[in-house]
Design a protein around this motif. Structure first.
Motif, mmCIF file in Angstrom:
data_model
loop_
_atom_site.group_PDB
_atom_site.id
_atom_site.type_symbol
_atom_site.label_atom_id
_atom_site.label_comp_id
_atom_site.label_asym_id
_atom_site.label_seq_id
_atom_site.Cartn_x
_atom_site.Cartn_y
_atom_site.Cartn_z
ATOM 1 N N HIS A 309 -42.926 10.071 39.562
ATOM 2 C CA HIS A 309 -41.408 10.031 38.987
ATOM 3 C C HIS A 309 -41.509 10.212 37.569
ATOM 4 O O HIS A 309 -40.896 11.129 36.856
ATOM 5 C CB HIS A 309 -40.727 8.904 39.331
ATOM 6 C CG HIS A 309 -39.462 8.709 38.848
ATOM 7 N ND1 HIS A 309 -38.167 9.418 39.213
ATOM 8 C CD2 HIS A 309 -38.780 7.938 37.652
ATOM 9 C CE1 HIS A 309 -37.059 9.424 38.458
ATOM 10 N NE2 HIS A 309 -37.624 8.553 37.455
ATOM 11 N N GLU A 313 -40.204 13.743 35.561
ATOM 12 C CA GLU A 313 -39.083 13.777 34.630
ATOM 13 C C GLU A 313 -39.416 14.105 33.391
ATOM 14 O O GLU A 313 -38.576 14.655 32.459
ATOM 15 C CB GLU A 313 -38.281 12.157 34.863
ATOM 16 C CG GLU A 313 -37.963 12.006 35.944
ATOM 17 C CD GLU A 313 -36.976 12.788 36.623
ATOM 18 O OE1 GLU A 313 -35.833 13.075 35.916
ATOM 19 O OE2 GLU A 313 -37.008 13.367 37.565
ATOM 20 N N LYS A 316 -39.606 17.758 33.253
ATOM 21 C CA LYS A 316 -38.415 18.322 33.427
ATOM 22 C C LYS A 316 -37.908 18.574 31.808
ATOM 23 O O LYS A 316 -37.288 19.521 31.224
ATOM 24 C CB LYS A 316 -37.312 17.638 33.994
ATOM 25 C CG LYS A 316 -37.585 17.595 35.562
ATOM 26 C CD LYS A 316 -36.536 16.856 36.258
ATOM 27 C CE LYS A 316 -36.699 16.708 37.909
ATOM 28 N NZ LYS A 316 -35.834 15.820 38.416
ATOM 29 N N ILE A 352 -34.788 9.500 30.361
ATOM 30 C CA ILE A 352 -35.509 9.348 31.582
ATOM 31 C C ILE A 352 -34.852 8.050 32.278
ATOM 32 O O ILE A 352 -35.313 7.103 31.755
ATOM 33 C CB ILE A 352 -37.067 9.278 31.225
ATOM 34 C CG1 ILE A 352 -37.525 10.597 30.713
ATOM 35 C CG2 ILE A 352 -37.810 8.850 32.447
ATOM 36 C CD1 ILE A 352 -38.832 10.403 30.373
ATOM 37 N N ALA A 356 -34.057 10.907 39.813
ATOM 38 C CA ALA A 356 -34.297 12.266 39.497
ATOM 39 C C ALA A 356 -33.021 12.891 38.627
ATOM 40 O O ALA A 356 -32.068 13.120 39.223
ATOM 41 C CB ALA A 356 -34.799 12.993 40.667
ATOM 42 N N HIS A 558 -35.499 12.774 44.507
ATOM 43 C CA HIS A 558 -36.031 14.073 44.024
ATOM 44 C C HIS A 558 -36.340 14.664 45.797
ATOM 45 O O HIS A 558 -36.184 14.044 46.839
ATOM 46 C CB HIS A 558 -37.745 13.675 44.062
ATOM 47 C CG HIS A 558 -37.799 12.959 42.740
ATOM 48 N ND1 HIS A 558 -38.035 13.715 41.518
ATOM 49 C CD2 HIS A 558 -38.134 11.593 42.395
ATOM 50 C CE1 HIS A 558 -38.073 12.939 40.443
ATOM 51 N NE2 HIS A 558 -38.100 11.712 40.934
#
Length: 599
Positions: A309, A313, A316, A352, A356, A558
């Motif tokens: 995770h 993140e 992204k 963060i 998600a 997610h």
């Protein structure tokens, strides 16, 4: 599944590439007295022959290297620029909203040959004949055709037969697609290499003069003439469903030489990671590392839900900045120093969360307003042929549903002299552009990664480097090279190699074990290749992930997509262990094709 390949070690040389024949060629060059630069170049040219669906003589390559004699890291930019005639208006007047991913319109200056020549001229030791003889031998005498190449040729055969006749002459021997594993030859390409050598060896002087002559023959001589003649007179069916001419000219080739640049780099603990600049996507690797530096990854555990995770993140956020800010820094505002700064990173890290992220969130470095291009798909007539659907997708691979796509090539080399090289060749794919008559290779279509919106760092325009996905890595520790690596994979390269690097740097795995750890990536952002699709919240994970981890990731929001185990990426790596005075090599088992050697 535990593949359990050993990490290879030796004292003479270490090589890893995405195909066993280039790896063997590189080691052969080392054994002939060459250094890592000679070996990497020889492997690079063999890759052009044996992986024509992933790269070619008309393609591109970034090279990051360390030279022991100078103690310096440098980047050779083999990403050729757009033509002088490349304007947004020239494309929009055709009624297009995107640069097509195939044909001649997206063709750029072929940068690979110039990049290899620049590196050899500055750092190599062997004559050019010894560098090219392996590639010539395989092109002339044949090599076993990879299943992926055979598959691409079979799918594209109807297009070759009806629209791209020179591609048919090269790739359809005896008028039909060659079988996987059959002995395949490209005598036209062999003759191009041999003519380059003939013109090189005809000039007086040493190896440097010959390399310069070969480069002149390519960019100002018979190769440039062949490209100019074909592009200027030929309308080619492309992804638009229409026949279009290209913009590239022989003068565009004559005006270009591969530049040498300082690397983009970042310290991560005791490691200093060096990458190409923001004309590639490479700095997203550094931005991810900067963000991850604020988390205790070791306590999370490799492959845990917390770990996956957090890494996803951070990816992204880094790739959102790629979309807004990356491009050729010679032609746009690319605030890389700010993007990598501790203050900016700390601000971004606060975004963060436990869930998600569902939207793309680029930052505002120095108060600048981010510009994320809007990708508007062009309307095209329904495809009556399967190959038309293939050329509408700009990826080099034949695209199939539910398939983990890997493309491009990699070669990394370390030698006994202390030199280290990492290169990721690509472009000039057999699927995306027709073969140049009399040359035996296709042009690269990298301009498809650019936007037709004005004012973006990656806007289409004259003599600009398209933002490449190619991303080799070289790592120093205490000022000495300890690691070089890369992988095929387009936009996903800097996620798959990140997982490899974290397995080494944070969890202490050896190089081979690190290539075999669980791989995953997010497709949250727009793809570089046409039609530039994105899948917000998508998280692709290999099926051997712990089911409890998968369920945990789904509860965090997610959209987990499971793909076959050991199917994501083909990481190739070499390293050096200064304490034990050993050279190291590793190759991912994924794809049953990569090959490492050490002795």
């Amino acid at each position: 599944m535990n593949w359990g390949r050993p990490q290879l070690s030796g004292t003479f040389g270490a090589v890893s590439s995405t195909h066993w024949l280039p790896s063997a060629a590189a080691m052969s060059v080392l054994e002939k007295g060459g250094n890592a630069f000679d070996a990497a170049a020889a492997a690079g040219f063999v890759l052009q022959v044996v992986e024509p669906h992933f790269n070619g003589l008309g393609g591109d390559v970034p090279i990051v290297s360390y030279r022991a004699a100078t103690g310096r890291v440098q980047v050779v930019c083999g990403q050729g620029p757009t033509p002088r005639a490349a304007t947004i208006g020239a494309v929009k007047q055709l009624g297009l909203h995107q640069i097509p991913g195939s044909g001649l319109l997206p063709a750029v200056v072929p940068g690979a040959f110039g990049a290899w020549m620049r590196m050899l001229a500055e750092h190599g030791t062997l004559p050019l004949t010894k560098i090219l003889d392996h590639a010539i031998g395989y092109a002339e005498n044949g090599f076993p055709l990879l299943p992926g190449a055979a598959d691409a040729i079979e799918v594209m055969a109807p297009l070759f037969e009806t629209e791209w006749p020179e591609s048919a002459r090269v790739y359809l021997p005896n008028g039909r697609p060659p079988a996987a594993g059959s002995r395949f030859r490209n005598p036209v390409l062999a003759e191009t290499y041999k003519q380059l050598l003939r013109e090189a060896t005809a000039v007086p002087g040493g190896r440097e003069a010959q390399i310069a002559a070969a480069e002149k023959a390519f960019y100002q001589g018979f190769v440039a003439d062949a490209i100019d003649s074909f592009v200027s007179t030929t309308e080619v069916l492309d992804a638009t469903g229409h026949r279009n001419k290209g913009l590239l000219t022989g003068q565009d080739l004559a005006d270009w030489q591969a530049p040498v640049e300082e690397s983009a780099h970042l310290s991560y603990g005791d490691w200093t990671v060096h990458k190409p600049g923001p004309w590639s996507q490479s700095p997203v690797f550094l931005q991810q590392l900067a963000l991850l530096g604020g988390f205790d990854l070791r306590s999370m555990g490799l492959g845990s839900a917390d770990y996956i995770h957090t890494v996803a993140e951070c990816a992204k956020l880094a790739f959102a900045d790629r979309e807004a800010w990356y491009g050729d820094p010679d032609h746009g505002d690319v605030p890389l120093e700010t993007l990598l700064s501790p203050a900016y990173t700390a601000e971004r890290r606060t975004l963060i969360e436990a869930k998600a992220a569902a939207t793309l969130r680029p930052g505002s470095p120095g108060g600048r307003h981010p510009h994320v291009p809007e990708h508007v798909a062009d309307s095209v007539p329904p495809a009556r042929e399967h190959w038309m659907n293939q050329i509408r997708n700009g990826l080099p691979t034949v695209v199939r549903a539910a398939e983990a796509r890997t493309d491009t090539c990699t070669v990394v080399v370390a030698d006994r002299f202390g030199n280290m090289v990492a290169a990721v060749p690509s472009g000039g794919w057999l699927k995306s552009s027709p073969v140049i008559p009399g040359a035996g290779f296709s042009l690269g279509t990298r301009a498809q990664t650019m936007t037709l919106e004005e004012g973006h760092p990656n806007s289409f325009g004259p003599r600009r480097r398209p933002r490449s996905t190619l991303s080799p890595s070289l790592v120093l520790k205490d000022g000495k090279p300890v690691l070089a690596f890369g992988t095929p994979g387009g936009d996903r390269q800097d996620q798959w190699t990140l997982g490899f690097f974290l397995a080494v740097a944070e969890f202490g795995l050896d190089l081979q074990a690190a290539t075999e750890t669980l791989a995953f990536h997010t497709d949250h952002f727009a793809a570089s290749f046409t039609p530039h699709e994105s899948r917000p919240k998508a998280l692709v994970v290999e099926r051997n992930c712990d089911p409890e981890v998968v369920e945990d990731l789904r509860t965090r929001g997610h959209e987990v997509e499971l793909v076959p185990e050991f199917s994501l990426g083909k990481v190739c790596a070499v390293g050096a262990d200064p304490e034990r005075e050993l050279l190291l090599a590793a190759a991912s088992p994924r794809g049953r094709q990569t090959y490492a050697m050490a002795r």
